[in-house]
Design a protein around this motif. Structure first.
Motif, mmCIF file in Angstrom:
data_model
loop_
_atom_site.group_PDB
_atom_site.id
_atom_site.type_symbol
_atom_site.label_atom_id
_atom_site.label_comp_id
_atom_site.label_asym_id
_atom_site.label_seq_id
_atom_site.Cartn_x
_atom_site.Cartn_y
_atom_site.Cartn_z
ATOM 1 N N LEU A 1 -0.268 7.127 9.843
ATOM 2 C CA LEU A 1 -0.770 7.244 11.209
ATOM 3 C C LEU A 1 -2.301 7.242 11.159
ATOM 4 C CD1 LEU A 1 1.576 9.962 12.762
ATOM 5 C CD2 LEU A 1 1.645 7.495 13.077
ATOM 6 N N VAL B 1 -0.922 11.517 7.749
ATOM 7 C CA VAL B 1 -1.491 11.820 9.064
ATOM 8 C C VAL B 1 -2.801 12.570 8.818
ATOM 9 C CG1 VAL B 1 -0.327 14.067 9.283
ATOM 10 C CG2 VAL B 1 -0.904 12.776 11.357
ATOM 11 N N ILE C 1 5.030 10.359 5.178
ATOM 12 C CA ILE C 1 4.137 10.018 6.288
ATOM 13 C C ILE C 1 2.765 10.611 6.003
ATOM 14 C CG2 ILE C 1 3.677 10.274 8.764
ATOM 15 C CD1 ILE C 1 6.681 10.486 9.216
ATOM 16 N N LEU D 1 2.718 13.801 15.742
ATOM 17 C CA LEU D 1 3.679 13.764 14.640
ATOM 18 C C LEU D 1 4.489 15.049 14.568
ATOM 19 C CD1 LEU D 1 4.933 12.409 12.186
ATOM 20 C CD2 LEU D 1 3.092 13.408 10.797
ATOM 21 N N VAL E 1 -3.017 4.420 16.312
ATOM 22 C CA VAL E 1 -2.643 5.220 17.476
ATOM 23 C C VAL E 1 -3.487 4.869 18.702
ATOM 24 C CG1 VAL E 1 -2.400 7.570 18.374
ATOM 25 C CG2 VAL E 1 -1.776 7.058 15.995
ATOM 26 N N VAL F 1 5.297 14.974 4.445
ATOM 27 C CA VAL F 1 4.072 14.726 5.203
ATOM 28 C C VAL F 1 2.872 15.172 4.377
ATOM 29 C CG1 VAL F 1 2.734 15.319 7.252
ATOM 30 C CG2 VAL F 1 5.193 14.930 7.445
ATOM 31 N N HIS G 1 -7.887 12.806 16.103
ATOM 32 C CA HIS G 1 -7.196 13.096 14.842
ATOM 33 C C HIS G 1 -6.283 14.307 15.014
ATOM 34 C CE1 HIS G 1 -10.166 10.752 12.082
ATOM 35 N NE2 HIS G 1 -10.089 10.217 13.288
ATOM 36 N N GLU H 1 -7.364 4.272 8.267
ATOM 37 C CA GLU H 1 -6.434 3.963 7.177
ATOM 38 C C GLU H 1 -7.178 3.611 5.893
ATOM 39 O OE1 GLU H 1 -8.012 0.217 7.870
ATOM 40 O OE2 GLU H 1 -7.399 1.644 9.411
ATOM 41 N N GLU I 1 -4.690 18.602 10.060
ATOM 42 C CA GLU I 1 -4.477 19.315 11.324
ATOM 43 C C GLU I 1 -5.780 19.675 12.036
ATOM 44 O OE1 GLU I 1 -2.302 23.468 12.829
ATOM 45 O OE2 GLU I 1 -2.405 22.986 10.695
ATOM 46 N N THR J 1 -3.313 13.263 17.122
ATOM 47 C CA THR J 1 -2.357 12.481 16.333
ATOM 48 C C THR J 1 -1.479 13.400 15.493
ATOM 49 O OG1 THR J 1 -3.821 10.549 16.276
ATOM 50 C CG2 THR J 1 -2.156 10.710 14.539
ATOM 51 N N TRP J 2 -2.080 14.433 14.922
ATOM 52 C CA TRP J 2 -1.305 15.428 14.165
ATOM 53 C C TRP J 2 -0.261 16.081 15.074
ATOM 54 C CZ3 TRP J 2 -0.180 20.627 14.183
ATOM 55 C CH2 TRP J 2 0.281 21.175 12.996
ATOM 56 N N GLU K 1 -1.465 15.173 4.564
ATOM 57 C CA GLU K 1 -2.569 15.056 5.517
ATOM 58 C C GLU K 1 -3.831 14.595 4.787
ATOM 59 O OE1 GLU K 1 -2.495 18.724 8.230
ATOM 60 O OE2 GLU K 1 -0.953 19.143 6.724
#
Length: 247
Positions: free
Chosen positions: A30, A139, A137, A156, A60, A169, A149, A37, A142, A152-153, A171
């Protein structure tokens, strides 16, 4: 406030080397904006692809607020440019152009749980995750210091409550080094820290970052308020490894 290198060292001292990228399995990433990315996990993406593992990227936001006052690149044209750059960056990371989705949520206004559009965005994300069926995943962290950002957290976290499949997951970190306050840092009892070595692929990763020319050059030069990833900012991403946090 601690400097970026000091923050990195603090996490580095806790990090466990994760050199076996095969253990991560297939991956869905994400990215709140096109370029996250490559900045946050580009080297890891390359290593996954070299190992033959599938990687899928979900962008996103539409990225259209990086140059909000550009007369030559109004929002629609800028969005199209950033999507073209994103596909080129993915190509340089070894990811095929069709292995991505652009959710096109509003840049700087990705919804939080109490905001309009959140439930619809969660439903879209659940559908994507179920279709891709990733083992892991990625992401943003947090408390990464950018509201998109963090949103987006949250997307998910809510989407995971609707999933039946187990997913790991991790991060990744973008703005913690430059903008993070002490309370944005992960506490020692809060997350495990992993370190993926990327020294063998860092040049290729850097070429992927460079594909986001609208963000790392003055390609668009008619907006004095524009966001720009300067060479000084990019020094935060020169480390020969990428850090990830895991609950």
């Amino acid at each position: 406030m601690h400097s970026g290198p000091e923050k990195a060292r603090a996490l580095d001292q806790r990090a466990i080397i994760l050199d076996d990228v095969q253990s991560l399995g297939s991956m869905l990433i994400l990215a709140p904006h096109p370029d996250d990315e490559s900045l946050g996990c580009g080297g890891t993406i390359i290593r996954l692809r070299q190992a033959g593992l599938p990687v899928y990227v979900v962008f996103v936001s539409d990225g259209s607020m990086s140059h909000p006052n550009s007369p030559t690149y109004p929002a629609g044209r800028l969005r199209d440019l950033r999507e073209t750059e994103a596909r080129e960056a993915l190509s340089r990371l070894g990811v095929s152009a069709d292995a991505c989705t652009f959710m096109r949520l509003p840049d700087t206004a990705v919804p939080f749980p109490d905001q309009q559009g959140f439930a619809e965005a969660v439903a879209t994300l659940v559908g994507l995750i179920e279709a891709v069926h990733p083992a892991t995943i990625l992401v943003p962290w947090e408390r990464d210091p950018h509201r998109d950002h963090r949103a987006t957290w949250q997307l998910l976290q809510t989407a995971r409550t609707h999933l039946t499949m187990p997913t790991r997951v991790l991060e990744y970190l973008i703005w913690l080094w430059e903008l993070g306050r002490p309370d944005d840092m992960p506490r020692p009892d809060e997350r495990r820290v992993w370190k993926v070595p990327i020294d063998t692929v860092i040049d290729q990763r850097n070429r992927a970052i460079a594909a986001h020319a609208s963000q790392v050059t003055r390609l668009i030069d008619d907006d004095p308020t524009a966001f720009y990833l300067s060479p000084e900012l990019l020094t935060h991403f020169e480390r020969p490894y990428e850090l990830f946090l895991e609950v």
